[in-house]
Write a protein that holds these residues in place. Structure first.
Motif, PDB file in Angstrom:
ATOM      1  N   MET A   1       0.831  -1.208   0.000  1.00 34.31           N
ATOM      2  CA  MET A   1       0.000   0.000   0.000  1.00 34.31           C
ATOM      3  C   MET A   1       0.867   1.259   0.000  1.00 34.31           C
ATOM      4  N   VAL A   2       1.973   1.209   0.719  1.00 34.45           N
ATOM      5  CA  VAL A   2       2.883   2.362   0.705  1.00 34.45           C
ATOM      6  C   VAL A   2       3.400   2.590  -0.717  1.00 34.45           C
ATOM      7  N   ALA A   3       3.706   1.484  -1.396  1.00 33.70           N
ATOM      8  CA  ALA A   3       4.183   1.614  -2.781  1.00 33.70           C
ATOM      9  C   ALA A   3       3.113   2.250  -3.660  1.00 33.70           C
ATOM     10  N   VAL A   4       1.854   1.846  -3.440  1.00 29.04           N
ATOM     11  CA  VAL A   4       0.769   2.431  -4.229  1.00 29.04           C
ATOM     12  C   VAL A   4       0.634   3.919  -3.900  1.00 29.04           C
ATOM     13  N   ALA A   5       0.682   4.241  -2.609  1.00 29.97           N
ATOM     14  CA  ALA A   5       0.558   5.644  -2.196  1.00 29.97           C
ATOM     15  C   ALA A   5       1.657   6.484  -2.834  1.00 29.97           C
ATOM     16  N   ARG A   6       2.862   5.943  -2.842  1.00 31.34           N
ATOM     17  CA  ARG A   6       3.965   6.684  -3.440  1.00 31.34           C
ATOM     18  C   ARG A   6       3.715   6.913  -4.929  1.00 31.34           C
ATOM     19  N   ALA A   7       3.193   5.875  -5.597  1.00 29.48           N
ATOM     20  CA  ALA A   7       3.014   5.984  -7.041  1.00 29.48           C
ATOM     21  C   ALA A   7       1.947   7.002  -7.425  1.00 29.48           C
ATOM     22  N   VAL A   8       0.876   7.111  -6.623  1.00 34.00           N
ATOM     23  CA  VAL A   8      -0.218   7.993  -7.045  1.00 34.00           C
ATOM     24  C   VAL A   8      -0.262   9.287  -6.241  1.00 34.00           C
ATOM     25  N   GLN A   9       0.775   9.595  -5.482  1.00 38.76           N
ATOM     26  CA  GLN A   9       0.732  10.773  -4.619  1.00 38.76           C
ATOM     27  C   GLN A   9       0.634  12.086  -5.398  1.00 38.76           C
ATOM     28  N   ASP A  10       1.049  12.067  -6.662  1.00 36.40           N
ATOM     29  CA  ASP A  10       1.026  13.313  -7.423  1.00 36.40           C
ATOM     30  C   ASP A  10      -0.389  13.830  -7.650  1.00 36.40           C
ATOM     31  N   LEU A  11      -1.382  12.943  -7.422  1.00 37.92           N
ATOM     32  CA  LEU A  11      -2.772  13.407  -7.474  1.00 37.92           C
ATOM     33  C   LEU A  11      -2.985  14.582  -6.531  1.00 37.92           C
ATOM     34  N   GLN A  12      -2.358  14.487  -5.338  1.00 42.18           N
ATOM     35  CA  GLN A  12      -2.506  15.563  -4.358  1.00 42.18           C
ATOM     36  C   GLN A  12      -1.801  16.828  -4.831  1.00 42.18           C
ATOM     37  N   GLY A  13      -0.759  16.638  -5.622  1.00 45.86           N
ATOM     38  CA  GLY A  13      -0.044  17.787  -6.148  1.00 45.86           C
ATOM     39  C   GLY A  13      -0.747  18.410  -7.345  1.00 45.86           C
ATOM     40  N   GLY A  14      -1.906  17.895  -7.702  1.00 42.91           N
ATOM     41  CA  GLY A  14      -2.683  18.474  -8.784  1.00 42.91           C
ATOM     42  C   GLY A  14      -2.363  17.885 -10.142  1.00 42.91           C
ATOM     43  N   GLN A  15      -1.385  16.959 -10.184  1.00 40.77           N
ATOM     44  CA  GLN A  15      -1.058  16.375 -11.486  1.00 40.77           C
ATOM     45  C   GLN A  15      -2.073  15.297 -11.825  1.00 40.77           C
ATOM     46  N   ARG A  16      -2.306  15.097 -13.082  1.00 36.37           N
ATOM     47  CA  ARG A  16      -3.239  14.061 -13.473  1.00 36.37           C
ATOM     48  C   ARG A  16      -2.505  12.729 -13.591  1.00 36.37           C
ATOM     49  N   ILE A  17      -2.984  11.737 -12.838  1.00 37.03           N
ATOM     50  CA  ILE A  17      -2.435  10.388 -12.977  1.00 37.03           C
ATOM     51  C   ILE A  17      -3.373   9.629 -13.887  1.00 37.03           C
ATOM     52  N   ARG A  18      -2.849   9.117 -14.969  1.00 37.98           N
ATOM     53  CA  ARG A  18      -3.719   8.449 -15.921  1.00 37.98           C
ATOM     54  C   ARG A  18      -3.781   6.950 -15.708  1.00 37.98           C
ATOM     55  N   LEU A  19      -2.631   6.387 -15.357  1.00 33.94           N
ATOM     56  CA  LEU A  19      -2.542   4.928 -15.368  1.00 33.94           C
ATOM     57  C   LEU A  19      -1.654   4.441 -14.231  1.00 33.94           C
ATOM     58  N   LEU A  20      -2.104   3.383 -13.554  1.00 33.69           N
ATOM     59  CA  LEU A  20      -1.264   2.713 -12.565  1.00 33.69           C
ATOM     60  C   LEU A  20      -1.147   1.252 -12.994  1.00 33.69           C
ATOM     61  N   VAL A  21       0.085   0.784 -13.161  1.00 31.47           N
ATOM     62  CA  VAL A  21       0.309  -0.608 -13.542  1.00 31.47           C
ATOM     63  C   VAL A  21       0.870  -1.350 -12.347  1.00 31.47           C
ATOM     64  N   LEU A  22       0.242  -2.437 -11.944  1.00 37.51           N
ATOM     65  CA  LEU A  22       0.732  -3.239 -10.826  1.00 37.51           C
ATOM     66  C   LEU A  22       1.092  -4.627 -11.331  1.00 37.51           C
ATOM     67  N   ASP A  23       2.346  -5.012 -11.116  1.00 36.29           N
ATOM     68  CA  ASP A  23       2.803  -6.325 -11.560  1.00 36.29           C
ATOM     69  C   ASP A  23       2.868  -7.247 -10.343  1.00 36.29           C
ATOM     70  N   GLU A  24       1.949  -8.185 -10.260  1.00 36.84           N
ATOM     71  CA  GLU A  24       1.932  -9.184  -9.179  1.00 36.84           C
ATOM     72  C   GLU A  24       2.072  -8.556  -7.797  1.00 36.84           C
ATOM     73  N   PRO A  25       1.213  -7.620  -7.442  1.00 35.26           N
ATOM     74  CA  PRO A  25       1.403  -6.961  -6.158  1.00 35.26           C
ATOM     75  C   PRO A  25       1.075  -7.861  -4.973  1.00 35.26           C
ATOM     76  N   THR A  26       0.348  -8.938  -5.194  1.00 38.40           N
ATOM     77  CA  THR A  26      -0.077  -9.758  -4.058  1.00 38.40           C
ATOM     78  C   THR A  26       0.539 -11.143  -4.081  1.00 38.40           C
ATOM     79  N   ALA A  27       1.631 -11.303  -4.843  1.00 39.29           N
ATOM     80  CA  ALA A  27       2.182 -12.649  -5.053  1.00 39.29           C
ATOM     81  C   ALA A  27       2.507 -13.356  -3.746  1.00 39.29           C
ATOM     82  N   SER A  28       2.986 -12.623  -2.748  1.00 40.93           N
ATOM     83  CA  SER A  28       3.400 -13.322  -1.536  1.00 40.93           C
ATOM     84  C   SER A  28       2.481 -13.023  -0.356  1.00 40.93           C
ATOM     85  N   LEU A  29       1.269 -12.568  -0.635  1.00 43.51           N
ATOM     86  CA  LEU A  29       0.387 -12.179   0.467  1.00 43.51           C
ATOM     87  C   LEU A  29      -0.619 -13.275   0.796  1.00 43.51           C
ATOM     88  N   PRO A  30      -0.884 -13.473   2.087  1.00 43.24           N
ATOM     89  CA  PRO A  30      -2.002 -14.340   2.440  1.00 43.24           C
ATOM     90  C   PRO A  30      -3.318 -13.661   2.068  1.00 43.24           C
TER      91      PRO A  30
END
Lengths: 504, 336
Positions: free
Chosen positions: A155-184
């Motif tokens: 989640m921290v990684a996601v927050a870091r990736a989309v934080q520019d939304l708060q800065g007013g920049q437009r985020i168009r796309l978020l790509v996640l590669d196997e973010p839950t591979a090792s999660l229960p």
């Protein structure tokens, strides 16, 4: 959540070659704003290549990248970032020794501060805003990242990736590669929630995972690649797991059949074994028997295998193989006693990335080919080739550097390495993690073949369905002890195991 | 950061591609080091036909480079297993002092002056190995520290002066030549053959390369990691000390100022060696070729009248380039 109309990001007719080999052939992909778009395919189908084209790392030979319908002629990684494309990789490059706040601010280059001094308060506020924007309120910006659970880190990684939304920049796309591979599973659920929140803000999400059933629940749209070609691109409604798996593989996936071998004598026995998270535990595994271990992260499931394999010192108890006591805490002694171990983390604990495939497979035991002063490389090569055939490791090139193999093939090679030792006991920790459906079926077959030769097998997996399919008997671990034994896994319900293990 | 595409990111699509851009046969980059050596020799032979392609120059180069080559071998052994040994140059210094000190202070027989320094080197190697494995100190730091201690001991014993008394001529003969072939080069050649065989043909070599690639995986596959690591440092210390004995025999004296300047050339040779014969992998024969390339180049430049300070400059640049090609940015380009 699917919205009609122009896509925020689209790839059209992409072709990418690597010196003669076609990695992508006429592949198109269109992601709408607010859409969760699943990208699936077996290892080597071209998913990662496609993502790298999106990220501007690879420039395609043919085809174009369109942002808001406008063609972007020369996409570079910097340009992709500028256009609001964000990428989270399997290994999301976080810094465990730093605080959450620093981990997030590094992504914004400390925008809240001046060059000479980090403004702690503003960076903390920025981090908190970035986290709460994706619905995460239970992570303090001031804790060390290393103290967080795997899912919180994601989640921290996601927050870091989309934080520019708060800065007013437009985020168009978020790509996640196997973010839950090792999660229960219950932790993965939270990540899914975060992904839905991100999409709800009008960001297109491309989601890559081998875990098909949650993926189907999460995604609005599914694009399937096979051997670098587009096989299907359709809405996820009406698609079930089996149909999707078939699209990926192109042929009927055989569900593993339970083993037919008849268990023999007791080969592995543990008496009062304890250490780390594991409370005193006793168990017995017979030759030819596959015993599954089901348990959540932290239940002691991996500790159990590490203690038996000697990779972690014990606090007490003993391990016996065919009645002989195995000296504790020494991997070499465990191997000498006939215990082979496939560790959980392939990259960190099993692979020699820069050595050849051959050296990776024979590394553990050269005795068959060694004279006192030299290795008989010809005999070695022949033996390795036979193993590559048996375990269907691709490519069949004994001299290929290991790091150039795909994850599934690496895993098959590691199992081949263990099989070469003709072990009496085989321990496998998450043998099919991050591996595609075809490789997974092959790995299951290999495990059964080894059991049929009279090996006692102990398998840990966080995928309880896999444990039930594969095992003759299942031990459920909870809080460091065996809670119960499922004697007849063929008829047990996966939901029931979750209940016993403490998830539901 | 999350937005950058890391190189470790597994690329499943590209991972199965054939080795791109790599020449086959004679054009394979693994042979480039050999071509460079030939080109350098031919070039300087054309520029200085009277002095460069001569037997005298060849034996001078072989004799001068033998010690450096042995020191490169001393560095090579722990490097294969993934550890740096920065103490080797100072071990060489201490060994020179010990060797000549045996004559100056104790009038010892020649064999004592050979054996004792090697044992001292092995002991320092043992300390390095234990510090790195059992105590768990980073090898750069541990060997930097023990190397400093070794130099300190050498300076303490000599009080900063040069030992040169009572050195028997029999000892100096060990640094002489036999039928025109310089003996130091013979020692180096024997060492090279032994290390080449051990690293390329014996199981222990496999274990060391595996250890250097992934120590945890090596441990879990039952390779005796601690013992092997300590072993590499002991071998490294012993080789460095033997190189010191040879240097003492060549000079006929023990000079505490000699060692430190030999460390960087050893690094340059081992890393440049990693681009020759086996790309991206430290190897014995590549290292030997690298030593010869550097020696032929520096020797030729000196004959052209290039000032003395070019040599360290050149070796520094070569080290940077070699590391860039083995482990740095360009290694992938070449090994694909």
């Amino acid at each position: 959540m699917t919205s009609e109309g122009a896509s925020v990001v689209a790839l059209s007719g992409i072709r990418k070659e690597f010196t003669g080999q076609v990695a992508l052939d006429d592949v198109s992909l269109a992601v709408q704003a607010g859409q969760v778009h699943a990208l699936v395919g077996t290892n080597g189908s071209g998913k990662s290549t496609l993502v790298k084209v999106l990220a501007g790392v690879y420039s395609p030979e043919r085809g174009s990248v369109l942002i808001d319908g406008q063609q972007v002629p020369h996409l570079t990684p910097a340009r992709a970032t500028e256009l609001g494309l964000r990428f989270i990789h399997q290994d999301p490059a976080l810094f465990p020794q730093q605080t959450v706040r620093d981990n997030i601010s590094i992504g914004s280059r400390y925008r809240g501060s001046r060059g000479v001094r980090v403004d702690e308060r503003r960076e903390r506020d920025a981090a908190r805003r970035a986290l709460s924007a994706i619905g995460v309120d239970d992570v303090s910006p001031d804790v060390r990242l290393g103290a967080l659970s795997q899912s919180q880190r994601t989640m921290v990684a996601v927050a870091r990736a989309v934080q520019d939304l708060q800065g007013g920049q437009r985020i168009r796309l978020l790509v996640l590669d196997e973010p839950t591979a090792s999660l229960p599973e219950h932790e993965a659920e939270r990540v899914y929630g975060v992904i839905r929140d991100v999409a709800a803000q009008g960001i297109g999400v491309v989601y890559i995972s081998h875990d098909l059933s949650p993926l189907l629940a999460l995604a609005d749209h599914v694009t399937v690649l096979r051997d670098g070609k587009l096989v299907a691109s359709r809405s996820s409604s009406g698609l079930d797991e089996a149909a999707l798996a078939q699209l990926m593989v192109g042929e009927e996936v055989q569900r593993a059949t339970s083993s037919t071998s008849r268990p023999g004598e007791v080969v592995l026995s543990c008496r009062g074994l304890r250490g780390g998270r594991l409370q005193p535990t006793s168990l017995e595994v017979r030759g030819g028997e596959i015993v599954g271990v089901a348990g959540l992260l932290g239940s002691g499931r991996s500790t159990l295998l590490r203690l038996i394999a000697g990779s972690q010192p014990t606090d007490g108890g003993e391990v016996l193989v065919s009645g002989r006591r195995v000296p504790p805490g020494k991997p070499a002694a465990a191997i000498a006693a006939g215990i082979a171990y496939v560790p959980e983390d392939r990259r960190a604990q099993a692979a020699f990335p820069n050595l050849t495939l051959r050296e990776n497979i024979t590394g553990a035991a050269l005795s068959a080919f060694r004279g006192p002063l030299r290795i008989d490389e010809r005999a070695e090569r022949a033996a390795v080739r036979a193993l590559l055939d048996e375990f269907d490791v691709k490519p069949r090139d004994t001299e290929k550097q290991f790091r150039f193999l795909s994850g599934g093939n690496q895993q098959k090679a590691i199992i081949a390495r263990c099989a070469r030792l003709a072990p009496e006991v085989l321990l496998l920790d998450e043998p099919t993690q991050g591996v595609d459906v075809r490789a997974r079926a092959q790995i299951h077959e290999a495990i059964k073949r080894l059991a049929a030769r009279g090996t006692a097998v102990l398998v840990v997996s966080s995928d309880f369905g896999e444990v039930l399919d594969l095992s003759d008997r299942v031990l459920v671990l909870r809080q460091g002890g065996i809670k119960t034994t499922i004697a007849d896994p063929a008829t047990a319900q996966e939901q029931h195991v979750h209940h016993l293990a403490g998830t539901a | 950061m999350a937005t950058a595409v890391t190189e470790q990111d597994q690329d499943k699509g590209a991972s199965t591609r054939p080795r791109a851009g790599r020449g086959r046969g004679a054009l394979n980059p693994r042979w480039f080091g050999f071509y460079a050596l030939v080109a350098i020799v031919v070039l300087f032979s054309l520029l200085r036909p009277d002095t460069y392609p001569t037997m005298t120059n060849l034996t001078a180069i072989l004799s001068n480079e033998a010690v450096g080559c042995m020191l490169a071998m001393a560095l090579f052994v722990p490097l294969v297993a993934g550890h740096y040994d920065l103490s080797i140059a100072n071990v060489l210094t201490l060994s020179m002092i010990c060797s000549v000190g045996m004559f100056q202070e104790f009038q010892a027989p020649i064999w004592v002056a050979v054996v004792v320094p090697v044992l001292v080197g092995a002991l320092i190697g043992l300390i390095n190995g234990v510090a790195v494995t059992v105590v768990g100190i980073n090898s750069l730091v541990a060997t930097l520290a023990t190397g400093s201690c070794a130099l300190g001991l050498a300076l303490w014993w000599t009080n900063g002066t040069i030992f040169s008394e009572n050195v028997p001529s029999g000892f100096q003969d060990l640094g002489g030549d036999l039928g025109g072939i310089p003996l130091p080069a013979v020692y180096a050649a024997v060492l090279i053959v032994v290390l080449w065989w051990a690293s390329e043909r014996m199981p222990v070599g496999r274990y060391l390369y595996a250890l250097g690639d992934n120590a945890e995986a090596a441990r879990l596959t039952g390779i005796p990691v601690t013992r092997l690591t300590i072993g590499t440092f002991v071998v490294s210390g012993s080789i460095a000390a033997f190189a010191g004995v040879v240097q003492a025999a060549v000079l006929g004296s023990g000079n505490p100022q000699v060692g430190p300047s030999l460390l960087l050339p050893a690094f340059a040779a081992v890393f440049l060696g990693g681009t020759i014969l086996y790309l991206g992998r430290h190897n014995v024969l590549g290292t030997v070729v690298a030593v010869l390339v550097l020696a032929a180049l520096v020797g030729g430049l000196e004959q052209l009248g290039v000032p003395f300070y070019v040599s360290p400059l050149l070796k520094g640049v070569v080290l940077l380039l070699a590391v860039a090609l083995t482990t740095g940015r360009f290694s992938k380009v070449r090994s694909h």
